[in-house]
Design an enzyme around this catalytic site. Structure first.
Site, PDB file in Angstrom:
ATOM      1  N   SER A 120       0.838  -1.200   0.000  1.00  0.00           N
ATOM      2  CA  SER A 120       0.000   0.000   0.000  1.00  0.00           C
ATOM      3  C   SER A 120       0.880   1.260   0.000  1.00  0.00           C
ATOM      4  O   SER A 120       1.703   1.427  -0.893  1.00  0.00           O
ATOM      5  CB  SER A 120      -0.973  -0.046   1.188  1.00  0.00           C
ATOM      6  OG  SER A 120      -1.975   0.921   1.049  1.00  0.00           O
ATOM      7  N   ASP A 260      -9.388  -5.004  -4.870  1.00  0.00           N
ATOM      8  CA  ASP A 260      -8.458  -4.107  -4.185  1.00  0.00           C
ATOM      9  C   ASP A 260      -8.867  -2.643  -4.309  1.00  0.00           C
ATOM     10  O   ASP A 260      -9.339  -2.201  -5.352  1.00  0.00           O
ATOM     11  CB  ASP A 260      -7.066  -4.288  -4.816  1.00  0.00           C
ATOM     12  CG  ASP A 260      -5.921  -3.929  -3.891  1.00  0.00           C
ATOM     13  OD1 ASP A 260      -6.098  -3.047  -3.044  1.00  0.00           O
ATOM     14  OD2 ASP A 260      -4.851  -4.531  -4.050  1.00  0.00           O
ATOM     15  N   HIS A 287      -7.392  -5.718  -0.489  1.00  0.00           N
ATOM     16  CA  HIS A 287      -6.175  -4.924  -0.295  1.00  0.00           C
ATOM     17  C   HIS A 287      -5.094  -5.636   0.531  1.00  0.00           C
ATOM     18  O   HIS A 287      -3.982  -5.131   0.641  1.00  0.00           O
ATOM     19  CB  HIS A 287      -6.565  -3.606   0.384  1.00  0.00           C
ATOM     20  CG  HIS A 287      -5.538  -2.523   0.317  1.00  0.00           C
ATOM     21  ND1 HIS A 287      -4.980  -2.085  -0.882  1.00  0.00           N
ATOM     22  CD2 HIS A 287      -4.963  -1.764   1.297  1.00  0.00           C
ATOM     23  CE1 HIS A 287      -4.110  -1.118  -0.627  1.00  0.00           C
ATOM     24  NE2 HIS A 287      -4.075  -0.910   0.684  1.00  0.00           N
TER      25      HIS A 287
END
Length: 309
Positions: A120, A260, A287
């Site tokens: 991320s 995601d 995610h």
């Protein structure tokens, strides 16, 4: 598979003159950094989260003999906190965290040869680090990360339209009124997370732990990001790495999930512009594929790191 792996925790002194006090980076090492196997250093997301929700990637040490380093970035978790720097965008910069990574690599004496996985925000940071072509970086893994915040915001706006109408209405209402701390907004946000952040129900404890740390000290997340992934008002609002991606010379693996927050549209520039790149999507994940499809995640990452490209 190794039945036992050496685990060492420590702190690296991180001199930051503008911090106004001594700073330390907390880290944990799974495996032996002197074993001859290339270590994998993991950058957590947020900005403002902690190592907890990516710590299970340390399974690579048991499964493949790959030493794994996790750490909490400055201002987060078990590293030095600087709540007095709330809102100081001149202090909380991408370069600060690049400097911290270099400092940690030097402290661990692995600066000459290592692999990097960023998840991320950690993947954004890893990409920004990699475009500077650090000599020791061998392989790069960018997991669940956008190549620009504009693409991220466009993707999350589209995903919101898939939520039940009453949830969308609640999110819209509180954002318009500036009441995003309201319980109803937080509950509505949780519905989004259950669809597009982590589809495991109940939410895994490590994710809850990282969220709890953000709530306890939101300095980094509020300054660089904002209240959440919808309301990006921090210093990263205009961030993009797209124009520099051609400079990455490390062999790169891209990862995202079918559901995601980092949708294909936000990830694609990495695939288009990094010279040596492979892209793997996880069909049952959002995610956090390391938690949603852990066995396949370890296999994909482990094989990528051990193969000669």
């Amino acid at each position: 598979m190794a039945t036992s792996v050496k685990i060492v925790e420590g702190e690296a002194d991180f001199p930051v003159p503008s911090a106004g006090k001594p700073c330390k980076t907390w880290y944990k090492v799974y495996g032996d950094l002197k074993s001859g196997a290339l270590p994998l250093v993991i950058l957590h997301g947020g900005p403002g989260a902690t190592h907890d929700y990516v710590e299970n990637i340390s399974q690579l040490a048991y499964l493949y003999g790959i030493p794994v380093v996790v750490y909490d970035q400055l201002g987060n978790g078990l590293s030095t906190h600087l709540p007095e720097k709330m809102g100081d965008t001149g202090f909380w910069t991408v370069q600060l965290f690049i400097d911290e990574l270099h400092n940690l690599l030097n402290h661990l004496d692995i600066h000459g040869s290592y692999d990097l996985l960023g998840q991320s925000w950690g993947g954004m940071l890893a990409a920004a680090f990699a475009v500077q072509q650090p000599v020791g970086l061998k392989k790069l893994i960018i997991a669940n990360s956008p190549a620009s915040m504009q693409l991220w915001m466009e993707a999350t706006a589209r995903l919101r339209l898939q939520l039940p109408q009453d949830v969308q209405d609640t999110l819209d209402k509180h954002e318009a009124e500036g009441t995003t701390a309201d319980e109803a907004y937080q509950r509505a946000k949780l519905v989004f997370y259950e669809h597009f952040l982590c589809r495991k129900v109940p939410m895994p404890e490590p994710v809850k732990t990282s969220f709890a740390w953000i709530k306890k000290d939101p300095t980094v997340s509020m300054t660089m990001n904002g209240p959440d992934e919808f309301v990006i008002v921090g210093s990263l609002k205009t961030w993009s790495i797209i124009d520099e991606l051609h400079k990455i010379n490390a062999t790169t693996l891209l990862i995202n999930g079918r559901y995601d927050e980092a949708q294909d549209s936000a990830v694609e520039p990495f695939f288009q512009h990094i010279p040596k790149v492979k892209w793997v999507q996880f069909a049952e994940s959002s995610h956090c594929p390391q938690l949603e499809e852990p066995e396949r995640f370890m296999e994909v990452v482990g094989n990528f790191l051990l193969q000669n490209y």
